[in-house]
Motif scaffolding. Sequence first.
Motif, PDB file in Angstrom:
ATOM      1  N   ASP A  28      23.776  -3.292 -62.003  1.00 33.37           N
ATOM      2  CA  ASP A  28      23.032  -3.749 -60.740  1.00 33.37           C
ATOM      3  C   ASP A  28      23.221  -5.242 -60.341  1.00 33.37           C
ATOM      4  N   GLU A  29      23.718  -6.413 -61.227  1.00 30.56           N
ATOM      5  CA  GLU A  29      23.974  -7.572 -60.708  1.00 30.56           C
ATOM      6  C   GLU A  29      24.635  -7.762 -59.620  1.00 30.56           C
ATOM      7  N   ASP A  30      25.763  -7.023 -59.592  1.00 29.71           N
ATOM      8  CA  ASP A  30      26.665  -7.112 -58.452  1.00 29.71           C
ATOM      9  C   ASP A  30      26.206  -6.829 -57.143  1.00 29.71           C
ATOM     10  N   GLN A  31      25.255  -5.803 -57.061  1.00 31.53           N
ATOM     11  CA  GLN A  31      24.428  -5.343 -55.764  1.00 31.53           C
ATOM     12  C   GLN A  31      23.170  -6.465 -55.736  1.00 31.53           C
ATOM     13  N   ILE A  32      22.703  -6.992 -56.646  1.00 29.91           N
ATOM     14  CA  ILE A  32      21.709  -8.035 -56.438  1.00 29.91           C
ATOM     15  C   ILE A  32      22.277  -9.364 -55.805  1.00 29.91           C
ATOM     16  N   LEU A  33      23.321  -9.501 -56.417  1.00 33.71           N
ATOM     17  CA  LEU A  33      24.290 -10.960 -55.976  1.00 33.71           C
ATOM     18  C   LEU A  33      24.611 -10.582 -54.358  1.00 33.71           C
ATOM     19  N   GLY A  38      25.501 -12.382 -49.975  1.00 34.05           N
ATOM     20  CA  GLY A  38      26.616 -11.647 -49.439  1.00 34.05           C
ATOM     21  C   GLY A  38      27.779 -11.227 -50.205  1.00 34.05           C
ATOM     22  N   PRO A  39      28.921 -11.082 -49.667  1.00 35.91           N
ATOM     23  CA  PRO A  39      30.141 -10.366 -50.450  1.00 35.91           C
ATOM     24  C   PRO A  39      30.821 -11.727 -51.240  1.00 35.91           C
ATOM     25  N   PRO A  40      31.336 -11.533 -52.433  1.00 37.40           N
ATOM     26  CA  PRO A  40      32.112 -12.570 -52.965  1.00 37.40           C
ATOM     27  C   PRO A  40      33.360 -13.203 -52.269  1.00 37.40           C
ATOM     28  N   ASP A  41      33.852 -14.353 -52.436  1.00 37.15           N
ATOM     29  CA  ASP A  41      34.965 -14.910 -51.790  1.00 37.15           C
ATOM     30  C   ASP A  41      36.171 -14.327 -52.442  1.00 37.15           C
ATOM     31  N   ASP A  42      37.400 -14.841 -52.126  1.00 37.41           N
ATOM     32  CA  ASP A  42      38.655 -14.238 -52.706  1.00 37.41           C
ATOM     33  C   ASP A  42      38.749 -14.523 -54.258  1.00 37.41           C
ATOM     34  N   ASP A  43      37.799 -15.580 -54.837  1.00 39.26           N
ATOM     35  CA  ASP A  43      38.045 -15.762 -56.092  1.00 39.26           C
ATOM     36  C   ASP A  43      36.843 -14.540 -56.927  1.00 39.26           C
ATOM     37  N   GLY A  44      36.131 -13.909 -56.293  1.00 41.54           N
ATOM     38  CA  GLY A  44      35.009 -13.332 -56.693  1.00 41.54           C
ATOM     39  C   GLY A  44      33.624 -14.100 -57.013  1.00 41.54           C
ATOM     40  N   VAL A  45      33.584 -15.307 -56.463  1.00 39.77           N
ATOM     41  CA  VAL A  45      32.629 -16.051 -56.502  1.00 39.77           C
ATOM     42  C   VAL A  45      31.341 -15.894 -55.229  1.00 39.77           C
ATOM     43  N   TYR A  46      30.314 -15.600 -55.566  1.00 39.44           N
ATOM     44  CA  TYR A  46      29.264 -15.400 -54.408  1.00 39.44           C
ATOM     45  C   TYR A  46      28.851 -16.737 -54.179  1.00 39.44           C
ATOM     46  N   ARG A  47      29.083 -17.360 -52.841  1.00 41.26           N
ATOM     47  CA  ARG A  47      28.639 -18.703 -52.634  1.00 41.26           C
ATOM     48  C   ARG A  47      27.481 -18.624 -51.753  1.00 41.26           C
ATOM     49  N   GLY A  48      27.419 -17.697 -51.075  1.00 41.64           N
ATOM     50  CA  GLY A  48      26.142 -17.751 -49.945  1.00 41.64           C
ATOM     51  C   GLY A  48      26.619 -18.564 -48.798  1.00 41.64           C
ATOM     52  N   GLU A  49      27.817 -18.645 -48.557  1.00 43.72           N
ATOM     53  CA  GLU A  49      28.178 -19.493 -47.303  1.00 43.72           C
ATOM     54  C   GLU A  49      28.273 -18.287 -46.200  1.00 43.72           C
ATOM     55  N   VAL A  50      27.999 -18.866 -44.946  1.00 44.45           N
ATOM     56  CA  VAL A  50      28.054 -18.240 -43.749  1.00 44.45           C
ATOM     57  C   VAL A  50      29.192 -18.500 -43.034  1.00 44.45           C
ATOM     58  N   ASP A  51      29.960 -17.671 -42.536  1.00 48.69           N
ATOM     59  CA  ASP A  51      31.299 -17.683 -41.924  1.00 48.69           C
ATOM     60  C   ASP A  51      30.983 -18.170 -40.627  1.00 48.69           C
TER      61      ASP A  51
END
Length: 51
Positions: A28-33, A38-51
């Motif tokens: 469930d870690e993927d869903q929690i993150l 929000g969704p991960p970037d192209d590298d798979g990193v959850y950055r929490g940045e808003v577009d």
Amino acid sequence: MKPADLEELSNMHMVDAHPDVHRATEPDEDQILRDLYGPPDDDGVYRGEVD
């Protein structure tokens, strides 16, 4: 370079350098993150940045 920087560099060999270290390890870690950051970037990193 500060002494603290030199000490940090001398310990880099102890850092987990596995290429998948940023991937989810629990079912469930993927869903929690995604809920938190929000969704991960192209590298798979959850950055929490808003577009």
